[in-house]
Motif scaffolding. Structure first.
Motif, PDB file in Angstrom:
ATOM      1  N   ARG A  91       0.831  -1.212   0.000  1.00  0.00           N
ATOM      2  CA  ARG A  91       0.000   0.000   0.000  1.00  0.00           C
ATOM      3  C   ARG A  91       0.864   1.259   0.000  1.00  0.00           C
ATOM      4  O   ARG A  91       0.560   2.225  -0.709  1.00  0.00           O
TER       5      ARG A  91
ATOM      6  N   SER B 160       1.039   4.162  -2.828  1.00  0.00           N
ATOM      7  CA  SER B 160       0.854   5.571  -2.478  1.00  0.00           C
ATOM      8  C   SER B 160       2.016   6.416  -2.995  1.00  0.00           C
ATOM      9  O   SER B 160       1.826   7.490  -3.555  1.00  0.00           O
ATOM     10  N   TYR B 161       3.218   5.914  -2.822  1.00  0.00           N
ATOM     11  CA  TYR B 161       4.416   6.611  -3.309  1.00  0.00           C
ATOM     12  C   TYR B 161       4.352   6.770  -4.835  1.00  0.00           C
ATOM     13  O   TYR B 161       4.598   7.860  -5.371  1.00  0.00           O
TER      14      TYR B 161
ATOM     15  N   ARG C 142       1.674   6.765  -6.742  1.00  0.00           N
ATOM     16  CA  ARG C 142       0.610   7.722  -7.104  1.00  0.00           C
ATOM     17  C   ARG C 142       1.090   9.155  -6.906  1.00  0.00           C
ATOM     18  O   ARG C 142       0.763  10.044  -7.686  1.00  0.00           O
ATOM     19  N   GLN C 143       1.866   9.405  -5.860  1.00  0.00           N
ATOM     20  CA  GLN C 143       2.406  10.745  -5.642  1.00  0.00           C
ATOM     21  C   GLN C 143       3.363  11.114  -6.773  1.00  0.00           C
ATOM     22  O   GLN C 143       3.364  12.250  -7.250  1.00  0.00           O
TER      23      GLN C 143
ATOM     24  N   GLU D   8      -2.876  -2.563  -4.995  1.00  0.00           N
ATOM     25  CA  GLU D   8      -2.593  -1.218  -4.467  1.00  0.00           C
ATOM     26  C   GLU D   8      -1.310  -0.676  -5.078  1.00  0.00           C
ATOM     27  O   GLU D   8      -1.246   0.479  -5.494  1.00  0.00           O
TER      28      GLU D   8
ATOM     29  N   GLY E  83      -0.799   2.534  -8.329  1.00  0.00           N
ATOM     30  CA  GLY E  83       0.117   3.670  -8.369  1.00  0.00           C
ATOM     31  C   GLY E  83       1.012   3.618  -9.599  1.00  0.00           C
ATOM     32  O   GLY E  83       1.247   4.634 -10.255  1.00  0.00           O
TER      33      GLY E  83
END
Length: 138
Positions: free
Chosen positions: A16, A20-21, A23-24, A60, A64
């Motif tokens: 996850r 997230s990384y 997607r950033q 997940e 990203g």
């Protein structure tokens, strides 16, 4: 290649956080974010195909990475054709669904590859995949 991941208590969190990384990174498109996705995505897709119990966590990470692939060049997206060709035949619906998502993100609608995977999955036994393929074709 793939392999079965030993799922420790922190492995889902790691997937996850990785997603997230990524997607950033995708929020600020650059060669670095695409390079990460080009390098890591084949491994993550292979892990998805061989780790059904970890599918939601691996998805997940892949969500990203697929975001980082928007706006890829033809040379970059052509590298994914052999991998997607192998994965489109996998028995697990979660993998075929991911092939469809990657194909619709990577390939322009005008490219033959952009329609090939949707046509291939149009008659999929999983109704959700079949509907998604139909939507891409319309």
């Amino acid at each position: 290649g793939g392999g079965v991941v030993a799922m420790g208590a922190s492995t889902p969190l790691a997937f996850r956080m990785y997603g997230s990384y990524a997607r950033q990174l995708a929020e600020h498109p650059s060669g670095d974010s695409r390079a990460l996705a080009v390098k890591a995505s084949p491994r993550m897709l292979a892990l998805l195909a061989s780790n059904e119990q970890a599918a939601s966590d691996i998805l997940e990470a892949l969500s990203g990475l697929v975001s980082c692939m928007r706006g890829t060049t033809e040379d970059e997206y052509k590298e994914f054709v052999p991998l997607l060709d192998r994965l489109v035949t996998v028995q697990k619906p979660v993998v075929r669904r991911e092939v469809l998502r990657w194909a619709s993100t990577l390939f322009p609608a005008s490219a033959p590859e952009g329609r090939y995977y949707a046509l291939r999955l149009f008659g999929d036994p999983d109704p959700e995949i079949s509907r998604a393929a139909e939507t891409l074709l319309s």
